[in-house]
Design a protein around this motif. Structure first.
Motif, PDB file in Angstrom:
ATOM      1  N   THR A 171       0.764  -1.354   0.000  1.00 19.85           N
ATOM      2  CA  THR A 171      -0.196   0.141  -0.045  1.00 19.85           C
ATOM      3  C   THR A 171       0.778   1.178  -0.100  1.00 19.85           C
ATOM      4  OG1 THR A 171      -1.755  -1.242   1.387  1.00 19.85           O
ATOM      5  CG2 THR A 171      -1.743   1.260   1.090  1.00 19.85           C
ATOM      6  N   GLU A 196      -4.520   4.706  -3.442  1.00 20.29           N
ATOM      7  CA  GLU A 196      -5.557   4.501  -4.520  1.00 20.29           C
ATOM      8  C   GLU A 196      -5.651   3.217  -5.126  1.00 20.29           C
ATOM      9  OE1 GLU A 196      -8.365   6.385  -4.829  1.00 20.29           O
ATOM     10  OE2 GLU A 196      -7.745   7.455  -3.220  1.00 20.29           O
ATOM     11  N   SER A 253      -4.457   0.505  -3.712  1.00 21.23           N
ATOM     12  CA  SER A 253      -4.769  -0.300  -2.598  1.00 21.23           C
ATOM     13  C   SER A 253      -6.359  -0.547  -2.462  1.00 21.23           C
ATOM     14  CB  SER A 253      -4.098  -0.083  -1.334  1.00 21.23           C
ATOM     15  OG  SER A 253      -4.367  -0.910  -0.357  1.00 21.23           O
ATOM     16  N   LYS A 254      -6.987   0.873  -2.772  1.00 20.14           N
ATOM     17  CA  LYS A 254      -8.535   0.946  -2.431  1.00 20.14           C
ATOM     18  C   LYS A 254      -8.986  -0.056  -3.786  1.00 20.14           C
ATOM     19  CE  LYS A 254     -12.008   4.091  -3.183  1.00 20.14           C
ATOM     20  NZ  LYS A 254     -12.273   5.770  -3.433  1.00 20.14           N
ATOM     21  N   ILE A 267      -7.485  -3.745  -0.962  1.00 21.40           N
ATOM     22  CA  ILE A 267      -8.163  -3.681   0.272  1.00 21.40           C
ATOM     23  C   ILE A 267      -9.747  -4.354   0.262  1.00 21.40           C
ATOM     24  CG2 ILE A 267      -9.432  -2.134   1.910  1.00 21.40           C
ATOM     25  CD1 ILE A 267      -7.120  -0.034   1.729  1.00 21.40           C
ATOM     26  N   ILE A 281      -3.608   4.859   4.559  1.00 22.13           N
ATOM     27  CA  ILE A 281      -4.533   5.138   3.749  1.00 22.13           C
ATOM     28  C   ILE A 281      -5.265   6.403   3.878  1.00 22.13           C
ATOM     29  CG2 ILE A 281      -4.688   2.764   2.812  1.00 22.13           C
ATOM     30  CD1 ILE A 281      -6.860   3.964   5.456  1.00 22.13           C
ATOM     31  N   ILE A 326     -11.166   5.660   2.647  1.00 23.64           N
ATOM     32  CA  ILE A 326     -11.234   3.918   2.643  1.00 23.64           C
ATOM     33  C   ILE A 326     -11.680   3.669   4.124  1.00 23.64           C
ATOM     34  CG2 ILE A 326      -9.359   2.317   2.545  1.00 23.64           C
ATOM     35  CD1 ILE A 326      -7.993   3.875   0.468  1.00 23.64           C
ATOM     36  N   ASP A 331     -15.410   3.841   4.149  1.00 20.92           N
ATOM     37  CA  ASP A 331     -15.998   3.081   2.960  1.00 20.92           C
ATOM     38  C   ASP A 331     -15.647   1.591   3.445  1.00 20.92           C
ATOM     39  OD1 ASP A 331     -17.101   5.407   2.108  1.00 20.92           O
ATOM     40  OD2 ASP A 331     -15.748   5.298   0.073  1.00 20.92           O
ATOM     41  N   PHE A 332     -14.810   1.134   3.790  1.00 23.89           N
ATOM     42  CA  PHE A 332     -14.351  -0.119   3.956  1.00 23.89           C
ATOM     43  C   PHE A 332     -14.140  -0.772   5.262  1.00 23.89           C
ATOM     44  CE2 PHE A 332     -12.954   1.052  -0.507  1.00 23.89           C
ATOM     45  CZ  PHE A 332     -13.400  -0.206  -1.247  1.00 23.89           C
TER      46      PHE A 332
END
Length: 599
Positions: free
Chosen positions: A477, A483, A485-486, A490, A520, A524, A527-528
Motif C-alpha cells: 500500500t 488509491e 490499494s483501494k 483492500i 490510507i 477508505i 467506506d471499507f
C-alpha cells in the motif's frame, strides 16, 4: 608534579576546579578508568596550561608515565598527534618525538601502531628541512634496536626520511630495509612488507630493480603465511608502477604462486582483491593469465576463498577485454558457478546469489536464458533465506536483459513452489520477499502473478506467516499508493473475513485494518474499514470484539463527527456493556479517545 600542574584560572570554558580534577585523575595510579578519562581530555588540560607549561611540565610528565598502561598509552598517542597547536606552533612539534618513540619501541602492537601514526603526523607538521634531522636518529635507534618491536616500528617511518633525504640517507634506508627483510622475527619482515607500497612510489627504476623487487620476491616466498598475506597487496602496488611487460616478468609469477599458496588465508586475500589485481595488471595479462587463476580460485577447496572469489565475479568479468568477455564468462566462469550454486557452504551460495544476475548484461539475452536462468531458479529455491533475498534483490538486472515476460514465466513456478513449501519458515521467508519482487518487477506483474498468493498467505495455517502477509499488504500500500490499494487490495483483504469463515480469518482482517489505518485515506476508512467494524462488533469471540475496540481508537481521527455520533459511538456503548472485562477495558479506551477527538 601535582602541585606544579595546578590550574589557578579556568580555561576553554572549564572551571579551575574541573581542570584540577582532570590533572589529578591523569596522575591517578590506582584507577585506570579515571586516567583514561583524563587522557581523553588532554587537549583541554593543555589549552588551560598554555604552551610554555605544556612544554616544560605536561610533556615531561607524560614521558614519565606513558608506558604504565597500554590503554592509557593508546589514548595519549592519539591526542599527541593533535598537540602541535598547544605547544606553540610547528617549530615545537619535535618535542613530541621522544614520547612517541618510547611507545613505538614498546611491546603492545596497537600502541606501537598509534605511536608510528603519531610520528608520521608530527613529521608532516615539521618544516620540510627539519624532518630528516629530527627523525634520522629516531629511525636509526629503532632500526638497529635489540628488540624486534623497535625494528618493526622503524619500518613504518622509513618513508618519512627517504622522501626528504639525500643520496646517503636514502642508501642507508635501503640498507636497513634489506637487512630487516631477512630479520629473524616474522613481525619485522611483515612490517617491511607493509612499508614497501609507499616506498615503491618514491624509488627510481634502478632502485626498484636492484632493491625492491628482490625484497618483494623474498617476502612472497617467506615461510610464514603472516608475511605472505601481504603478497596480494604488494603485487598490486608494484604492478601499478611497472609496464605490462615488466609486470609479466616480475609480478605475475608471485601472483600465480599466491593463488595456489598452501595457506588458505593467503589465497583468500588474493581472491578478495582480484579485481584490483586485474586493474593493475592490464587487459593483456587479464586475458592470458588472470582468467585461469581466477577460475582456479572459484574452485578452491576452502569455502572462504570460494566465497571471496565469487563476490569478485561480476567486477572481474565486466573488466575482461571485449573480445574474450562472453567466451570467458561462458567457458571459464559459468562452469564453476554451476558447482557453487549447490555449494555446501551457505555463505558461498549467498555470495553467488548476490552477483550472478549481473552477468546477464555481459552475455546477452540468449545466453542468459540458456545458461543463467537455470542457475537463477536453483538459487531462488534455496532453503537459506539470505540466498533468496540476494536473488530477489537483483531481479532488475536480469529483467532489463530478457524482459518481464520471460522472467515471469521462469519466476512464477519457483515462487509457487516456495509459497506452498511444507516448511513454514520457507513460506515465511518467501512472503517477506514479495514487496521486493513487486518493486523490482512492477505493479502489473504483482497484480497478475502475486496478488492472489499474497491474499492466500493471509489464511496460512501458521500465525507468523499470516502476520508477515499483513506487513506485506501494508508495504505494498505504501509502495503503490492508497488509491491502488483501494481498487486492488483492500476489498479483497476485507473479503477474507467473509470467505474464510474462521476465527483466524476474522482476526487477521482486524490486524490488517490496524496496520493500514495510518497509510490510507479517510475515505477508505469510512467506506471499507468502518463497515467491517460494524459487522464484527458482536462477534462471538471476545478476542475479535476487543480488537474492534482497538481499531476504533486508531480509526477515530480519520472520521467526521457525524460518522462518530451516528455509527461509532453506538458501537463503543455496546462494547462497554460486554461481559468480557478485556473488551470493556479497550472499549473504555475508545470512549476516552472519542471524547478527546470530538470534545
Amino acid at each position: 608534579m601535582a602541585h606544579a600542574m595546578d590550574v589557578g584560572e579556568g580555561g576553554e570554558g572549564h572551571s579551575a576546579e574541573a581542570l584540577s580534577l582532570m590533572i589529578k585523575n591523569l596522575q591517578n595510579q590506582v584507577d585506570v578508568t579515571l586516567r583514561l578519562q583524563a587522557a581523553r581530555k588532554l587537549p583541554t588540560i593543555a589549552a588551560a596550561l598554555g604552551p610554555e607549561r605544556v612544554r616544560t611540565e605536561l610533556l615531561p610528565y607524560l614521558a614519565s608515565c606513558i608506558n604504565d598502561e597500554d590503554e592509557v598509552a593508546d589514548v595519549i598517542c592519539e591526542k599527541l598527534s593533535e598537540f602541535t597547536p598547544y605547544l606553540g606552533g610547528s617549530e615545537w612539534a619535535y618535542m613530541l618525538i621522544p614520547i612517541l618513540e618510547m611507545v613505538a619501541a614498546g611491546e603492545e602492537i596497537t600502541s606501537r601502531q598509534k605511536a608510528v601514526a603519531g610520528l608520521s603526523t608530527v613529521a608532516g607538521e615539521l618544516p620540510p628541512d627539519a624532518v630528516v634531522a629530527a627523525f634520522m636518529p629516531v629511525v636509526e635507534r629503532l632500526a638497529t634496536g635489540a628488540w624486534y618491536t623497535q625494528r618493526a616500528s622503524a619500518c613504518g617511518l622509513f618513508h618519512i626520511i627517504y622522501r626528504g633525504g639525500d643520496a646517503a640517507v636514502r642508501a642507508q634506508v635501503l640498507e636497513w630495509l634489506t637487512t630487516l627483510g631477512g630479520d629473524p622475527a616474522a613481525m619485522v619482515r611483515r612490517a617491511v612488507g607493509e612499508a614497501l607500497p609507499e616506498l615503491v612510489t618514491l624509488v627510481d627504476t634502478a632502485t626498484l630493480d636492484a632493491v625492491v623487487l628482490p625484497l618483494f620476491n623474498r617476502l612472497t616466498d617467506d615461510d610464514q603465511d603472516s608475511v605472505r598475506l601481504l603478497a596480494a597487496r604488494l603485487c598490486i602496488d608494484i604492478a601499478k608502477v611497472l609496464d605490462e611487460a615488466d609486470t609479466a616478468a616480475a609480478v605475475l609469477p608471485p601472483m600465480q604462486k599466491g593463488v595456489t599458496d598452501p595457506s588458505w588465508r593467503v589465497r583468500y586475500v588474493f581472491a578478495d582483491r582480484f579485481s584490483e589485481l586485474q586493474e593493475a595488471f592490464g587487459p593483456a595479462l587479464s586475458r592470458d593469465s588472470l582468467l585461469p587463476a581466477f577460475v582456479e580460485l572459484l574452485g578452491d577447496g576452502e569455502p572462504e576463498v570460494r566465497a571471496a572469489a565469487a563476490l569478485q565475479v561480476h567486477k572481474f568479468c565486466a573488466a575482461l577485454p571485449e573480445e574474450i568477455k562472453v567466451d570467458g564468462v561462458l567457458t571459464g566462469v559459468l562452469p564453476k558457478l554451476h558447482f557453487l550454486v549447490a555449494d555446501e557452504a551457505q555463505h558461498v551460495r549467498c555470495a553467488v546469489a548476490s552477483i550472478i544476475m549481473g552477468l546477464a548484461s555481459l552475455i546477452g539475452a540468449e545466453h542468459t536464458i540458456t545458461f543463467l536462468l537455470p542457475l537463477f531458479l536453483q538459487l531462488i529455491r534455496d532453503d537459506y533465506s539470505e540466498v533468496q533475498l540476494n536473488m530477489i534483490s537483483n531481479l532488475e538486472a536480469i529483467n532489463e536483459v530478457i524482459g518481464i515476460d520471460q522472467l515471469a514465466q521462469a519466476l512464477e513456478p519457483a515462487i509457487n513452489e516456495l509459497l506452498t513449501n511444507e516448511s513454514w519458515r520457507v513460506r515465511l521467508a518467501t512472503i517477506e520477499l514479495l514487496p521486493l519482487v513487486s518493486t523490482q518487477l512492477g505493479v502489473e506483474y504483482f497484480e497478475a502473478q502475486l496478488l492472489s498468493k499474497c491474499l492466500a498467505a493471509l489464511t496460512d495455517s501458521v500465525f507468523c506467516v499470516r502476520s508477515a502477509a499483513v506487513e506485506v499488504v501494508r508495504q505494498l500500500t505504501i509502495e503503490f499508493g492508497a488509491e491502488w490499494s483501494k481498487a486492488q487490495l483492500i476489498p479483497q483483504v476485507m473479503q477474507v473475513a467473509v470467505d474464510g469463515g474462521t476465527y483466524n480469518a476474522r482476526l487477521i482482517v482486524t490486524q490488517s485494518i490496524q496496520r493500514l489505518i495510518d497509510v490510507i485515506t479517510d475515505e477508505i476508512v469510512t467506506d471499507f474499514f468502518l463497515p467491517m467494524v460494524e459487522n464484527m462488533r458482536a462477534d462471538q469471540v471476545a478476542n475479535i470484539r476487543f480488537n474492534v475496540a482497538q481499531i476504533i481508537v486508531k480509526l477515530l481521527p480519520h472520521v467526521s463527527r457525524a460518522v462518530y455520533e451516528s455509527r461509532i459511538k453506538p458501537i463503543i456503548e455496546a462494547l462497554l456493556q460486554d461481559p468480557d472485562r478485556d473488551v470493556v477495558f479497550f472499549a473504555t479506551k475508545a470512549q476516552v479517545k472519542g471524547v478527546e477527538v470530538f470534545p
